[in-house]
Design a protein around this motif. Sequence first.
Motif, short mmCIF file in Angstrom:
data_model
loop_
_atom_site.label_atom_id
_atom_site.label_comp_id
_atom_site.label_asym_id
_atom_site.label_seq_id
_atom_site.Cartn_x
_atom_site.Cartn_y
_atom_site.Cartn_z
N MET A 161 -30.40 -10.56 -17.97
CA MET A 161 -31.69 -9.83 -17.90
C MET A 161 -31.65 -8.97 -16.71
O MET A 161 -31.63 -7.86 -16.56
N GLU A 162 -31.47 -9.87 -15.62
CA GLU A 162 -31.72 -9.26 -14.20
C GLU A 162 -30.67 -8.43 -13.62
O GLU A 162 -31.02 -7.45 -13.00
N ASN A 163 -29.52 -8.36 -14.43
CA ASN A 163 -28.35 -7.34 -14.27
C ASN A 163 -28.44 -6.12 -15.25
O ASN A 163 -27.69 -5.34 -15.03
N ARG A 164 -29.28 -6.18 -15.98
CA ARG A 164 -29.50 -5.12 -17.14
C ARG A 164 -29.89 -3.69 -16.44
O ARG A 164 -30.69 -3.55 -15.41
N ALA A 183 -28.71 5.33 -8.71
CA ALA A 183 -29.74 4.56 -8.72
C ALA A 183 -29.06 3.20 -9.12
O ALA A 183 -28.17 2.93 -10.19
N GLU A 184 -29.75 2.04 -8.58
CA GLU A 184 -29.12 0.76 -8.95
C GLU A 184 -29.52 0.06 -10.30
O GLU A 184 -28.78 -0.94 -10.78
N GLU A 240 -35.53 4.86 -10.03
CA GLU A 240 -35.30 3.61 -10.02
C GLU A 240 -36.73 2.74 -10.35
O GLU A 240 -37.04 1.78 -10.97
N ARG A 241 -37.65 3.50 -9.88
CA ARG A 241 -38.98 3.24 -10.05
C ARG A 241 -39.47 3.16 -11.35
O ARG A 241 -39.90 2.22 -12.20
#
Length: 348
Positions: free
Chosen positions: A1-4, A27-28, A306-307
């Motif tokens: 999930m953290e890399n999604r 954007a990351e 990103e936000r």
Amino acid sequence: MENRKVRWGVIGTAEIATKVVAGMHDAENADVVAVASRSLDRAQAWADEYDVPQAFGSYDELLADESVDAVYIPVPTALRNEWIKKAARAGKHVYAEKPLADGIEEAIDVCKENGVQFMDGTMWLHSNRTQDIEQRIANGDIGDVRRVTSAFTFKAPNKEWYEGGNGRTDKSREPMGCFGDQGWYPISATMWSFGYELPERVQMTFVSKNSIDTIVACGGTLWFSDGRMATFDAGCELAHRSQVETVGDAGLIRIDDLVGGQGRTGNFAAYGERFTGSTRYILGDADGKDTEQQVEPCDHVVKLVERFSNIILTGEIDDQWPKRSLACHRVMSALFESAESNGAVVSL
């Protein structure tokens, strides 16, 4: 999930979309996966040019694509509410261009009912500099905010542009004309400075229209409770200014490159291309001594994307953004009513 990453679709190929898609690429936590136009050929050509993998020949097709999490909607103001509602009903989170149109309250309600985030495209609000200044105001570094002066002006490039050749100068595409497009910035800066408190009354004190009855320049006053007030001007008849001065009883904060973040360099291209800036602002004390404050440079668009994407990834809808949008829209609508009523004072 953290890399999604959040998968973005773009509804429409307006000029501003090229800048936003560049920010999405940078954007990351975002990927641009699709673009839609009313013409498949146009959508495909745009997708090829701006590195978007999927093209659709209708907006509805993009909204039906289950691989799209969120949509960016830069269609003309008069058409935007319809597509905000359709996107929300399709379960897509919505980042829509500003200004907002009459009926936006219903469109935002549809977003809320369907559990999707709504955010307008006021890029400067997301910069590192803006966050730094917000903290200073909250800390009382300039005391209580009492006055705000702001402006966003530039000179129309030619007569054809001025007389309706651009969306900003044609009220059939932008109902409030240059006030809608450019005025949103000083009004949003004013509302931000006052913590989104609504003024008690407003007045458009100056209006200039072109030959097709569209506002091309304007200025006005906003009165808040307890003697606080703001003035602004906007339009395409004056030299380039993009500024806000927020004045308290203990100091002031001044920004002279609010919208583009490019400084007083004459680099007008910053409005339409990738740009990293917004590195400085002025902090003044009660005695009139100014000091230049430095902040980490950033690209406003990347910060916004990103936000927004982080909100989706965390699953925690942030109600502050639609509330900010609606506050600005109410003030814009009241000022436009004043403009259309020969400068009458309008109460909120």
